[in-house]
Design a protein around this motif. Structure first.
Motif, mmCIF file in Angstrom:
data_model
loop_
_atom_site.group_PDB
_atom_site.id
_atom_site.type_symbol
_atom_site.label_atom_id
_atom_site.label_comp_id
_atom_site.label_asym_id
_atom_site.label_seq_id
_atom_site.Cartn_x
_atom_site.Cartn_y
_atom_site.Cartn_z
ATOM 1 N N CYS A 92 50.117 -10.908 -51.153
ATOM 2 C CA CYS A 92 51.329 -11.745 -51.115
ATOM 3 C C CYS A 92 50.963 -13.204 -50.907
ATOM 4 C CB CYS A 92 52.291 -11.276 -50.023
ATOM 5 S SG CYS A 92 53.290 -9.884 -50.502
ATOM 6 N N LYS A 93 50.214 -13.772 -51.842
ATOM 7 C CA LYS A 93 49.792 -15.169 -51.725
ATOM 8 C C LYS A 93 50.958 -16.118 -51.972
ATOM 9 C CE LYS A 93 45.083 -14.147 -52.992
ATOM 10 N NZ LYS A 93 44.152 -13.994 -54.068
ATOM 11 N N ASN A 94 51.954 -15.643 -52.673
ATOM 12 C CA ASN A 94 53.115 -16.491 -52.958
ATOM 13 C C ASN A 94 54.191 -16.337 -51.902
ATOM 14 O OD1 ASN A 94 51.981 -17.486 -55.331
ATOM 15 N ND2 ASN A 94 52.706 -15.736 -56.490
ATOM 16 N N GLY A 95 53.899 -15.599 -50.860
ATOM 17 C CA GLY A 95 54.843 -15.427 -49.764
ATOM 18 C C GLY A 95 55.770 -14.251 -49.965
ATOM 19 N N PHE A 96 56.632 -14.075 -49.002
ATOM 20 C CA PHE A 96 57.613 -13.000 -49.020
ATOM 21 C C PHE A 96 58.942 -13.571 -49.473
ATOM 22 C CE2 PHE A 96 54.464 -11.756 -45.907
ATOM 23 C CZ PHE A 96 54.244 -10.434 -46.222
ATOM 24 N N ASN A 97 59.774 -12.723 -50.067
ATOM 25 C CA ASN A 97 61.098 -13.215 -50.423
ATOM 26 C C ASN A 97 62.028 -13.089 -49.214
ATOM 27 O OD1 ASN A 97 62.470 -10.633 -50.465
ATOM 28 N ND2 ASN A 97 61.590 -10.247 -52.474
ATOM 29 N N VAL A 98 63.181 -13.689 -49.325
ATOM 30 C CA VAL A 98 64.125 -13.722 -48.204
ATOM 31 C C VAL A 98 64.534 -12.317 -47.790
ATOM 32 C CG1 VAL A 98 66.417 -14.498 -47.501
ATOM 33 C CG2 VAL A 98 64.957 -16.001 -48.814
ATOM 34 N N ASN A 99 64.749 -11.433 -48.733
ATOM 35 C CA ASN A 99 65.134 -10.060 -48.401
ATOM 36 C C ASN A 99 64.061 -9.369 -47.572
ATOM 37 O OD1 ASN A 99 67.490 -10.374 -49.895
ATOM 38 N ND2 ASN A 99 66.578 -9.507 -51.741
ATOM 39 N N GLN A 100 62.803 -9.557 -47.950
ATOM 40 C CA GLN A 100 61.710 -8.938 -47.213
ATOM 41 C C GLN A 100 61.624 -9.506 -45.796
ATOM 42 O OE1 GLN A 100 58.764 -9.983 -50.150
ATOM 43 N NE2 GLN A 100 58.512 -7.845 -50.781
ATOM 44 N N LEU A 101 61.735 -10.824 -45.670
ATOM 45 C CA LEU A 101 61.691 -11.426 -44.332
ATOM 46 C C LEU A 101 62.855 -10.948 -43.476
ATOM 47 C CD1 LEU A 101 60.588 -15.131 -44.854
ATOM 48 C CD2 LEU A 101 59.292 -13.258 -43.838
ATOM 49 N N PHE A 102 64.026 -10.824 -44.077
ATOM 50 C CA PHE A 102 65.190 -10.339 -43.336
ATOM 51 C C PHE A 102 64.951 -8.925 -42.825
ATOM 52 C CE2 PHE A 102 69.233 -8.094 -43.042
ATOM 53 C CZ PHE A 102 69.894 -8.892 -42.129
ATOM 54 N N LEU A 103 64.417 -8.049 -43.677
ATOM 55 C CA LEU A 103 64.149 -6.667 -43.262
ATOM 56 C C LEU A 103 63.127 -6.616 -42.132
ATOM 57 C CD1 LEU A 103 64.051 -4.888 -46.740
ATOM 58 C CD2 LEU A 103 65.822 -4.673 -44.981
ATOM 59 N N ILE A 104 62.089 -7.436 -42.235
ATOM 60 C CA ILE A 104 61.066 -7.481 -41.182
ATOM 61 C C ILE A 104 61.687 -7.990 -39.879
ATOM 62 C CG2 ILE A 104 58.917 -8.576 -40.426
ATOM 63 C CD1 ILE A 104 58.128 -8.653 -43.459
ATOM 64 N N ALA A 105 62.451 -9.075 -39.965
ATOM 65 C CA ALA A 105 63.083 -9.644 -38.772
ATOM 66 C C ALA A 105 64.014 -8.627 -38.119
ATOM 67 C CB ALA A 105 63.850 -10.914 -39.130
ATOM 68 N N GLN A 106 64.793 -7.957 -38.936
ATOM 69 C CA GLN A 106 65.737 -6.958 -38.421
ATOM 70 C C GLN A 106 64.992 -5.813 -37.737
ATOM 71 O OE1 GLN A 106 68.060 -4.944 -41.462
ATOM 72 N NE2 GLN A 106 69.890 -5.161 -40.203
ATOM 73 N N ALA A 107 63.967 -5.292 -38.384
ATOM 74 C CA ALA A 107 63.216 -4.164 -37.827
ATOM 75 C C ALA A 107 62.473 -4.552 -36.550
ATOM 76 C CB ALA A 107 62.227 -3.627 -38.865
ATOM 77 N N CYS A 108 62.034 -5.814 -36.469
ATOM 78 C CA CYS A 108 61.279 -6.277 -35.304
ATOM 79 C C CYS A 108 62.167 -6.940 -34.261
ATOM 80 C CB CYS A 108 60.185 -7.240 -35.754
ATOM 81 S SG CYS A 108 58.923 -6.449 -36.773
ATOM 82 N N LYS A 109 63.460 -6.994 -34.539
ATOM 83 C CA LYS A 109 64.444 -7.547 -33.599
ATOM 84 C C LYS A 109 64.163 -9.003 -33.231
ATOM 85 C CE LYS A 109 65.690 -3.066 -31.583
ATOM 86 N NZ LYS A 109 65.245 -2.225 -32.641
ATOM 87 N N VAL A 110 63.874 -9.802 -34.274
ATOM 88 C CA VAL A 110 63.705 -11.242 -34.087
ATOM 89 C C VAL A 110 64.635 -11.965 -35.051
ATOM 90 C CG1 VAL A 110 61.309 -11.110 -33.305
ATOM 91 C CG2 VAL A 110 61.780 -11.437 -35.729
ATOM 92 N N ASP A 111 64.920 -13.214 -34.723
ATOM 93 C CA ASP A 111 65.723 -14.063 -35.591
ATOM 94 C C ASP A 111 64.868 -14.516 -36.774
ATOM 95 O OD1 ASP A 111 66.785 -17.031 -36.219
ATOM 96 O OD2 ASP A 111 68.404 -15.818 -35.375
ATOM 97 N N MET A 112 65.489 -14.753 -37.914
ATOM 98 C CA MET A 112 64.756 -15.234 -39.093
ATOM 99 C C MET A 112 64.011 -16.537 -38.800
ATOM 100 S SD MET A 112 65.022 -13.500 -42.056
ATOM 101 C CE MET A 112 65.070 -14.677 -43.383
ATOM 102 N N ASN A 113 64.539 -17.346 -37.907
ATOM 103 C CA ASN A 113 63.892 -18.619 -37.561
ATOM 104 C C ASN A 113 62.497 -18.419 -36.980
ATOM 105 O OD1 ASN A 113 66.022 -20.213 -38.436
ATOM 106 N ND2 ASN A 113 67.065 -20.043 -36.468
ATOM 107 N N TYR A 114 62.225 -17.237 -36.455
ATOM 108 C CA TYR A 114 60.922 -16.931 -35.867
ATOM 109 C C TYR A 114 59.799 -17.277 -36.844
ATOM 110 C CZ TYR A 114 57.114 -14.337 -33.727
ATOM 111 O OH TYR A 114 55.918 -14.000 -33.141
ATOM 112 N N PHE A 115 60.015 -17.008 -38.125
ATOM 113 C CA PHE A 115 58.960 -17.191 -39.128
ATOM 114 C C PHE A 115 58.712 -18.646 -39.481
ATOM 115 C CE2 PHE A 115 60.758 -12.948 -39.948
ATOM 116 C CZ PHE A 115 59.626 -12.197 -39.660
ATOM 117 N N PHE A 116 59.615 -19.541 -39.073
ATOM 118 C CA PHE A 116 59.519 -20.935 -39.474
ATOM 119 C C PHE A 116 59.255 -21.889 -38.320
ATOM 120 C CE2 PHE A 116 62.156 -18.562 -42.433
ATOM 121 C CZ PHE A 116 61.489 -18.818 -43.617
ATOM 122 N N LYS A 117 58.902 -21.365 -37.156
ATOM 123 C CA LYS A 117 58.615 -22.198 -35.974
ATOM 124 C C LYS A 117 57.213 -22.730 -36.029
ATOM 125 C CE LYS A 117 61.724 -19.671 -32.952
ATOM 126 N NZ LYS A 117 61.839 -18.822 -31.811
#
Length: 70
Positions: A45-70
């Motif tokens: 995944c050199k081009n990164g994850f899409n928004v849907n994938q990040l949302f699923l990860i955030a939801q499953a890990c119980k973090v806010d989406m902003n976590y990935f952009f801090k």
């Protein structure tokens, strides 16, 4: 705050995903299962994850989406 380009954003998200995995002691395989990708596909995944994938990860890990952009 400096404006990041696409590559820099992908690096930031990747580093924060790694930090989250370490904090929660989740393997790359577990994250792959969440977004239905194999370990090899995640590694490529050199081009990164899409928004849907990040949302699923955030939801499953119980973090806010902003976590990935801090």
């Amino acid at each position: 705050m400096k404006k990041l380009d696409g590559k820099e954003i992908n690096v930031l998200v990747g580093l924060n995903l790694k930090r989250l995995r370490d904090e929660l002691r989740k393997s790359q395989h577990v994250i792959g299962d969440i977004i239905e990708l194999s370990n090899q596909q995640i590694w490529k995944c050199k081009n990164g994850f899409n928004v849907n994938q990040l949302f699923l990860i955030a939801q499953a890990c119980k973090v806010d989406m902003n976590y990935f952009f801090k």
